[in-house]
Design an enzyme around this catalytic site. Structure first.
Site, PDB file in Angstrom:
ATOM      1  N   ASN A 101      18.035 -20.653   5.186  1.00 34.15           N
ATOM      2  CA  ASN A 101      16.738 -20.119   5.172  1.00 34.15           C
ATOM      3  C   ASN A 101      15.755 -21.321   5.381  1.00 34.15           C
ATOM      4  O   ASN A 101      15.709 -22.118   4.353  1.00 34.15           O
ATOM      5  CB  ASN A 101      16.482 -19.378   3.754  1.00 34.15           C
ATOM      6  CG  ASN A 101      14.954 -18.896   3.605  1.00 34.15           C
ATOM      7  OD1 ASN A 101      14.569 -18.016   4.325  1.00 34.15           O
ATOM      8  ND2 ASN A 101      14.083 -19.530   2.598  1.00 34.15           N
ATOM      9  N   GLU A 102      15.029 -21.420   6.432  1.00 35.69           N
ATOM     10  CA  GLU A 102      14.145 -22.270   6.786  1.00 35.69           C
ATOM     11  C   GLU A 102      14.515 -23.799   6.380  1.00 35.69           C
ATOM     12  O   GLU A 102      13.866 -24.775   5.774  1.00 35.69           O
ATOM     13  CB  GLU A 102      12.840 -22.187   5.800  1.00 35.69           C
ATOM     14  CG  GLU A 102      12.050 -20.984   6.337  1.00 35.69           C
ATOM     15  CD  GLU A 102      10.863 -20.786   5.513  1.00 35.69           C
ATOM     16  OE1 GLU A 102      10.465 -21.503   4.832  1.00 35.69           O
ATOM     17  OE2 GLU A 102       9.996 -19.938   6.099  1.00 35.69           O
TER      18      GLU A 102
END
Length: 314
Positions: free
Chosen positions: A49-50
């Site tokens: 995630n990111e």
């Protein structure tokens, strides 16, 4: 690295807890004992995630994706491409990894927050994506102005963009707005879709855009085009989709201009009056009311109010 096998085993336990047979699996039995004997039918797993797409991350990322895909080939694995769109380095490297490992990475979770101008001027963003590559889950996105909080301007920019997301539905299989909930006076991020206090709930114009697109969606896109002055084209959008399950066809129309538009809809064979759901307002408005109303059609001409989003079931 020595802890990775144990970590991956925990992921297997998670999947078994969600999908396993309570009669034969101890993790599924725990789910049943907690009050949900039926499986949840988990279909997707997001990995990352990111993230900073470093060598260290890549090695572990691929270990996890490979292990899950080998044991649970039916689960869609959604990878990551950092917190920005192209040409950020994490985006480029995340997609390079996905393209080189299509057997284990099915989809990429893209995130980006931009100005209303960016969304209006990048409606062709997904046009050049590889139709045979990994699919896209646009997991976080939102338009913003200096006010940061959603208003009619941002909601319409998002609506214009979503019309073109639907046009590229063979690439972008799912999309979800920025953070969903935020408590007023106790938040560290804007924009959000819904704000609340201890006693009240405040939806936003962007919420209404999302709601309308969810109600008037479909799984088949019908090719459309707008014949309008080139200087105005990016601020006007239409999308026609058909829902194969219900048999219904929906038309969504966005006018992000400060003037009324006459839309010639010849060929749609609409009745003299149609039921329209939508909203209009001034660009800075942060509060609005969605209206369901009857709209007369003068011959083949449908009038779109300025700064408006409207939807019709054909």
């Amino acid at each position: 690295m020595k802890d990775m096998p144990t970590y991956i085993e925990e992921l297997f336990n998670l999947i078994e807890w969600a999908n396993g047979d309570a009669a034969t699996n101890k993790w599924a039995k725990m789910r049943a004992e907690a009050g949900h004997p039926a499986p949840f039918h988990l279909k997707y797993i997001g990995v990352g995630n990111e993230d900073l797409i470093s060598t260290t991350f890549k090695e572990r990322y691929l270990m996890i994706c490979k292990a899950i895909k080998e044991k649970y080939p039916e689960i869609v694995i959604c990878g990551t491409a950092g917190p920005f769109h192209t040409p950020s380095s994490d985006y480029i490297e995340g997609w390079e990894i996905a393209n080189a490992n299509r057997s284990i990475i099915d989809m990429i979770d893209e995130h980006y927050y931009e100005s209303t101008g960016w969304f209006i001027n990048h409606t062709d963003y997904y046009d050049q994506y590889d139709r045979k590559g990994a699919k896209v889950y646009l997991g976080e996105y939102a338009a913003s102005t200096q006010a940061r909080r959603s208003n009619v301007e941002t909601a319409l920019a998002e609506a214009v963009y979503l019309c073109h997301i639907e046009r590229n539905g063979d690439i972008v299989e799912m999309a979800s707005y920025a953070p969903l909930l935020a408590k007023d006076n106790h938040r560290n991020w804007d924009p959000n879709l819904i704000y609340f206090t201890n006693t009240d709930i405040q939806t936003t114009p962007s919420y209404e855009t999302q709601r309308i697109f969810s109600l008037y969606g479909g799984d088949r896109y019908i090719e459309t085009s707008v014949n309008i002055d080139e200087r105005l084209r990016n601020r006007v959008a239409v999308s026609v989709v058909r829902d194969s399950k219900s048999g219904k066809t929906h038309l969504k129309m966005v006018n992000a201009l400060p003037r009324e538009l006459k839309l010639d809809i010849r060929g749609l064979q609409l009745p003299a009056t149609v039921t329209v759901e939508g909203f209009m307002g001034n660009p800075d408005d942060q509060n609005l009311k969605v209206k369901v109303s009857s709209l007369p059609i003068n011959g083949s001409i449908l009038t779109l109010p300025p700064y408006s989003l409207n939807a019709i079931t054909l």
